[in-house]
Design a protein around this motif. Structure first.
Motif, PDB file in Angstrom:
ATOM      1  N   ARG A 182       5.641  -5.743 -13.347  1.00 30.10           N
ATOM      2  CA  ARG A 182       4.262  -6.037 -12.944  1.00 30.10           C
ATOM      3  C   ARG A 182       4.166  -6.544 -11.515  1.00 30.10           C
ATOM      4  NH1 ARG A 182       0.974  -3.256 -15.473  1.00 30.10           N
ATOM      5  NH2 ARG A 182      -0.697  -4.730 -15.239  1.00 30.10           N
ATOM      6  N   SER A 183       5.299  -6.941 -10.913  1.00 30.34           N
ATOM      7  CA  SER A 183       5.252  -7.411  -9.528  1.00 30.34           C
ATOM      8  C   SER A 183       5.381  -6.245  -8.537  1.00 30.34           C
ATOM      9  CB  SER A 183       6.364  -8.433  -9.278  1.00 30.34           C
ATOM     10  OG  SER A 183       7.618  -7.812  -9.412  1.00 30.34           O
ATOM     11  N   ALA A 184       5.661  -5.041  -9.033  1.00 28.31           N
ATOM     12  CA  ALA A 184       5.808  -3.879  -8.154  1.00 28.31           C
ATOM     13  C   ALA A 184       4.455  -3.506  -7.562  1.00 28.31           C
ATOM     14  CB  ALA A 184       6.391  -2.706  -8.931  1.00 28.31           C
ATOM     15  N   ARG A 185       4.462  -2.909  -6.376  1.00 30.80           N
ATOM     16  CA  ARG A 185       3.234  -2.539  -5.672  1.00 30.80           C
ATOM     17  C   ARG A 185       3.289  -1.069  -5.280  1.00 30.80           C
ATOM     18  NH1 ARG A 185       0.814  -7.174  -6.544  1.00 30.80           N
ATOM     19  NH2 ARG A 185       1.615  -8.987  -5.513  1.00 30.80           N
ATOM     20  N   PHE A 186       2.122  -0.453  -5.270  1.00 30.67           N
ATOM     21  CA  PHE A 186       2.007   0.904  -4.746  1.00 30.67           C
ATOM     22  C   PHE A 186       1.739   0.840  -3.253  1.00 30.67           C
ATOM     23  CE2 PHE A 186       2.266   3.745  -8.148  1.00 30.67           C
ATOM     24  CZ  PHE A 186       1.616   3.249  -9.253  1.00 30.67           C
ATOM     25  N   GLU A 187       2.141   1.872  -2.560  1.00 24.70           N
ATOM     26  CA  GLU A 187       1.757   2.064  -1.170  1.00 24.70           C
ATOM     27  C   GLU A 187       1.033   3.392  -1.086  1.00 24.70           C
ATOM     28  OE1 GLU A 187       5.061   1.875   1.467  1.00 24.70           O
ATOM     29  OE2 GLU A 187       5.419  -0.241   1.088  1.00 24.70           O
ATOM     30  N   ILE A 188       0.004   3.439  -0.257  1.00 31.49           N
ATOM     31  CA  ILE A 188      -0.749   4.667  -0.027  1.00 31.49           C
ATOM     32  C   ILE A 188      -0.391   5.153   1.372  1.00 31.49           C
ATOM     33  CG2 ILE A 188      -3.033   5.680   0.245  1.00 31.49           C
ATOM     34  CD1 ILE A 188      -4.099   3.480  -1.617  1.00 31.49           C
ATOM     35  N   HIS A 189       0.040   6.417   1.456  1.00 34.12           N
ATOM     36  CA  HIS A 189       0.388   7.039   2.730  1.00 34.12           C
ATOM     37  C   HIS A 189      -0.603   8.164   2.990  1.00 34.12           C
ATOM     38  CE1 HIS A 189       4.266   4.957   2.669  1.00 34.12           C
ATOM     39  NE2 HIS A 189       4.224   5.182   1.373  1.00 34.12           N
ATOM     40  N   PHE A 230       4.562   8.859  -6.821  1.00 34.13           N
ATOM     41  CA  PHE A 230       3.920   8.945  -8.124  1.00 34.13           C
ATOM     42  C   PHE A 230       2.888  10.066  -8.178  1.00 34.13           C
ATOM     43  CE2 PHE A 230       5.865   4.943  -8.774  1.00 34.13           C
ATOM     44  CZ  PHE A 230       5.900   4.728 -10.129  1.00 34.13           C
ATOM     45  N   ASP A 231       2.185  10.290  -7.096  1.00 32.09           N
ATOM     46  CA  ASP A 231       1.163  11.331  -7.064  1.00 32.09           C
ATOM     47  C   ASP A 231       0.812  11.618  -5.610  1.00 32.09           C
ATOM     48  OD1 ASP A 231      -0.631  13.200  -7.974  1.00 32.09           O
ATOM     49  OD2 ASP A 231      -1.954  11.780  -8.972  1.00 32.09           O
ATOM     50  N   CYS A 232       0.162  12.764  -5.388  1.00 29.35           N
ATOM     51  CA  CYS A 232      -0.276  13.125  -4.044  1.00 29.35           C
ATOM     52  C   CYS A 232      -1.475  14.055  -4.158  1.00 29.35           C
ATOM     53  CB  CYS A 232       0.850  13.790  -3.255  1.00 29.35           C
ATOM     54  SG  CYS A 232       1.428  15.317  -3.994  1.00 29.35           S
ATOM     55  N   GLY A 233      -2.185  14.221  -3.057  1.00 27.11           N
ATOM     56  CA  GLY A 233      -3.347  15.092  -3.076  1.00 27.11           C
ATOM     57  C   GLY A 233      -3.834  15.388  -1.671  1.00 27.11           C
ATOM     58  N   LEU A 234      -4.934  16.144  -1.627  1.00 24.91           N
ATOM     59  CA  LEU A 234      -5.539  16.547  -0.369  1.00 24.91           C
ATOM     60  C   LEU A 234      -7.024  16.214  -0.434  1.00 24.91           C
ATOM     61  CD1 LEU A 234      -5.027  18.033   2.335  1.00 24.91           C
ATOM     62  CD2 LEU A 234      -5.665  20.136   1.157  1.00 24.91           C
ATOM     63  N   SER A 235      -7.528  15.574   0.602  1.00 26.33           N
ATOM     64  CA  SER A 235      -8.936  15.167   0.655  1.00 26.33           C
ATOM     65  C   SER A 235      -9.551  15.625   1.968  1.00 26.33           C
ATOM     66  CB  SER A 235      -9.061  13.647   0.532  1.00 26.33           C
ATOM     67  OG  SER A 235      -8.482  13.196  -0.677  1.00 26.33           O
ATOM     68  N   PHE A 236     -10.870  15.726   1.982  1.00 28.15           N
ATOM     69  CA  PHE A 236     -11.585  16.248   3.148  1.00 28.15           C
ATOM     70  C   PHE A 236     -11.551  15.286   4.330  1.00 28.15           C
ATOM     71  CE2 PHE A 236     -15.579  17.250   5.467  1.00 28.15           C
ATOM     72  CZ  PHE A 236     -15.228  18.522   5.875  1.00 28.15           C
ATOM     73  N   THR A 237     -11.825  13.995   4.078  1.00 26.16           N
ATOM     74  CA  THR A 237     -11.826  13.005   5.157  1.00 26.16           C
ATOM     75  C   THR A 237     -10.781  11.932   4.878  1.00 26.16           C
ATOM     76  OG1 THR A 237     -13.429  11.516   4.132  1.00 26.16           O
ATOM     77  CG2 THR A 237     -14.322  13.320   5.483  1.00 26.16           C
ATOM     78  N   GLU A 238     -10.472  11.154   5.900  1.00 25.82           N
ATOM     79  CA  GLU A 238      -9.518  10.057   5.743  1.00 25.82           C
ATOM     80  C   GLU A 238     -10.047   9.027   4.743  1.00 25.82           C
ATOM     81  OE1 GLU A 238      -6.651   7.498   8.723  1.00 25.82           O
ATOM     82  OE2 GLU A 238      -8.378   8.531   9.528  1.00 25.82           O
ATOM     83  N   GLU A 239     -11.347   8.744   4.803  1.00 24.52           N
ATOM     84  CA  GLU A 239     -11.957   7.794   3.870  1.00 24.52           C
ATOM     85  C   GLU A 239     -11.872   8.316   2.435  1.00 24.52           C
ATOM     86  OE1 GLU A 239     -16.395   6.261   2.943  1.00 24.52           O
ATOM     87  OE2 GLU A 239     -15.739   6.057   5.028  1.00 24.52           O
ATOM     88  N   ASP A 240     -12.115   9.608   2.255  1.00 24.15           N
ATOM     89  CA  ASP A 240     -11.982  10.220   0.924  1.00 24.15           C
ATOM     90  C   ASP A 240     -10.550  10.104   0.419  1.00 24.15           C
ATOM     91  OD1 ASP A 240     -14.655  10.977   0.876  1.00 24.15           O
ATOM     92  OD2 ASP A 240     -14.241  13.050   1.497  1.00 24.15           O
ATOM     93  N   ALA A 241      -9.588  10.280   1.311  1.00 24.01           N
ATOM     94  CA  ALA A 241      -8.183  10.188   0.920  1.00 24.01           C
ATOM     95  C   ALA A 241      -7.849   8.787   0.408  1.00 24.01           C
ATOM     96  CB  ALA A 241      -7.281  10.557   2.094  1.00 24.01           C
ATOM     97  N   VAL A 242      -8.325   7.766   1.092  1.00 29.28           N
ATOM     98  CA  VAL A 242      -8.103   6.386   0.648  1.00 29.28           C
ATOM     99  C   VAL A 242      -8.742   6.175  -0.717  1.00 29.28           C
ATOM    100  CG1 VAL A 242      -8.615   3.957   1.113  1.00 29.28           C
ATOM    101  CG2 VAL A 242      -7.896   5.454   2.981  1.00 29.28           C
ATOM    102  N   ASP A 272      -9.604   8.418  -3.015  1.00 27.80           N
ATOM    103  CA  ASP A 272      -8.938   9.218  -4.041  1.00 27.80           C
ATOM    104  C   ASP A 272      -7.618   8.584  -4.474  1.00 27.80           C
ATOM    105  OD1 ASP A 272     -11.036  10.996  -3.857  1.00 27.80           O
ATOM    106  OD2 ASP A 272      -9.911  12.494  -2.692  1.00 27.80           O
ATOM    107  N   ALA A 273      -6.848   8.087  -3.506  1.00 29.87           N
ATOM    108  CA  ALA A 273      -5.567   7.451  -3.827  1.00 29.87           C
ATOM    109  C   ALA A 273      -5.783   6.160  -4.614  1.00 29.87           C
ATOM    110  CB  ALA A 273      -4.784   7.170  -2.548  1.00 29.87           C
ATOM    111  N   GLN A 274      -6.766   5.361  -4.222  1.00 27.80           N
ATOM    112  CA  GLN A 274      -7.041   4.122  -4.948  1.00 27.80           C
ATOM    113  C   GLN A 274      -7.529   4.409  -6.368  1.00 27.80           C
ATOM    114  OE1 GLN A 274      -9.688   2.199  -2.156  1.00 27.80           O
ATOM    115  NE2 GLN A 274      -8.010   1.007  -1.276  1.00 27.80           N
TER     116      GLN A 274
END
Length: 69
Positions: free
Chosen positions: A14-21, A44-56, A58-60
C-alpha cells in the motif's frame, strides 16, 4: 513530462506509488500525447490522448480503476 502521483498503487504494498509519464506521440501524423502508468519501473497501462491535459486525466482515471480492483 513525468508527473508522479500521490495515489497508492492498489497492490499488496500500500505504500507503493504510481508515476505518470507523458510524452508527445512520436507519430507526427496521428499527433496527441502518449501516457504510461508505472510503478517501480513496471508499466501497468498506457494510452494515447488528444491533449496533454487529456493524457493526465486519462492516466489518473486508469489509476483509480486499478485501485478499485
Amino acid at each position: 513530462m513525468n508527473l508522479p502521483t500521490h495515489d497508492n498503487s492498489g497492490t499488496n504494498d500500500r505504500s507503493a506509488r504510481f508515476e505518470i509519464h507523458i510524452d508527445a506521440n512520436p507519430d507526427r501524423w496521428r499527433g496527441g500525447f502518449q501516457w504510461a502508468i508505472t510503478n517501480s519501473g513496471i508499466e501497468f497501462d498506457c494510452g494515447l490522448s488528444f491533449t496533454e491535459e487529456d493524457a493526465v486525466n486519462d492516466a489518473q482515471q486508469r489509476i483509480a480503476e486499478i485501485q478499485r480492483a
